[in-house]
Design a protein around this motif. Structure first.
Motif, PDB file in Angstrom:
ATOM      1  N   SER A  12      55.140  35.802  46.349  1.00  0.00           N
ATOM      2  CA  SER A  12      54.230  35.139  47.144  1.00  0.00           C
ATOM      3  C   SER A  12      53.810  33.764  46.712  1.00  0.00           C
ATOM      4  O   SER A  12      53.699  32.743  47.331  1.00  0.00           O
ATOM      5  CB  SER A  12      52.933  36.005  47.113  1.00  0.00           C
ATOM      6  N   ALA A  13      53.879  33.501  45.510  1.00  0.00           N
ATOM      7  CA  ALA A  13      53.449  32.129  44.891  1.00  0.00           C
ATOM      8  C   ALA A  13      54.924  31.214  45.183  1.00  0.00           C
ATOM      9  O   ALA A  13      54.507  30.051  45.336  1.00  0.00           O
ATOM     10  CB  ALA A  13      53.155  32.176  43.376  1.00  0.00           C
ATOM     11  N   TYR A  15      56.450  31.683  47.896  1.00  0.00           N
ATOM     12  CA  TYR A  15      56.152  31.017  49.290  1.00  0.00           C
ATOM     13  C   TYR A  15      55.396  30.159  49.515  1.00  0.00           C
ATOM     14  O   TYR A  15      55.562  29.147  50.284  1.00  0.00           O
ATOM     15  CB  TYR A  15      56.280  32.453  49.797  1.00  0.00           C
ATOM     16  N   ARG A  16      54.190  30.125  48.613  1.00  0.00           N
ATOM     17  CA  ARG A  16      53.277  29.085  48.848  1.00  0.00           C
ATOM     18  C   ARG A  16      53.732  27.859  48.351  1.00  0.00           C
ATOM     19  O   ARG A  16      53.163  26.692  48.887  1.00  0.00           O
ATOM     20  CB  ARG A  16      51.980  29.647  47.768  1.00  0.00           C
ATOM     21  N   ARG A  21      53.874  29.672  54.726  1.00  0.00           N
ATOM     22  CA  ARG A  21      52.795  30.535  54.805  1.00  0.00           C
ATOM     23  C   ARG A  21      52.872  32.019  55.359  1.00  0.00           C
ATOM     24  O   ARG A  21      52.377  32.903  54.920  1.00  0.00           O
ATOM     25  CB  ARG A  21      51.619  29.782  55.695  1.00  0.00           C
ATOM     26  N   GLN A  24      54.400  34.305  52.851  1.00  0.00           N
ATOM     27  CA  GLN A  24      53.344  34.541  51.995  1.00  0.00           C
ATOM     28  C   GLN A  24      52.361  35.746  52.104  1.00  0.00           C
ATOM     29  O   GLN A  24      52.178  36.569  51.583  1.00  0.00           O
ATOM     30  CB  GLN A  24      52.619  33.197  51.546  1.00  0.00           C
TER      31      GLN A  24
END
Length: 68
Positions: A12-13, A15-16, A21, A24
């Protein structure tokens, strides 16, 4: 369970950082949804096994460990 949660948070980090978005949010959703479902199932177990409270508390703490 903990390594799966950690991998999902790292993904997720990533993707951020990439600015994606939607992926994430989906990654966080699918990482946290099992934790919520397990807690709901433990609430029903808690209703069935109301006399053995230390066991139910231990089950809750074991499942919340990755999030704490």
């Amino acid at each position: 369970f903990m390594s799966e949660t950690a991998a999902a948070l790292c993904l997720s980090a990533g993707y951020r950082a990439a600015g994606d978005r939607m992926w994430q949010v989906l990654t966080l959703f699918f990482a946290l949804l099992p934790c919520v479902l397990v807690q709901l199932s433990l609430v029903f177990i808690h209703r069935d096994v109301s006399r053995d409270r230390p066991l139910v508390l231990l089950l809750h703490l074991l499942q919340l460990g990755p999030l704490v």
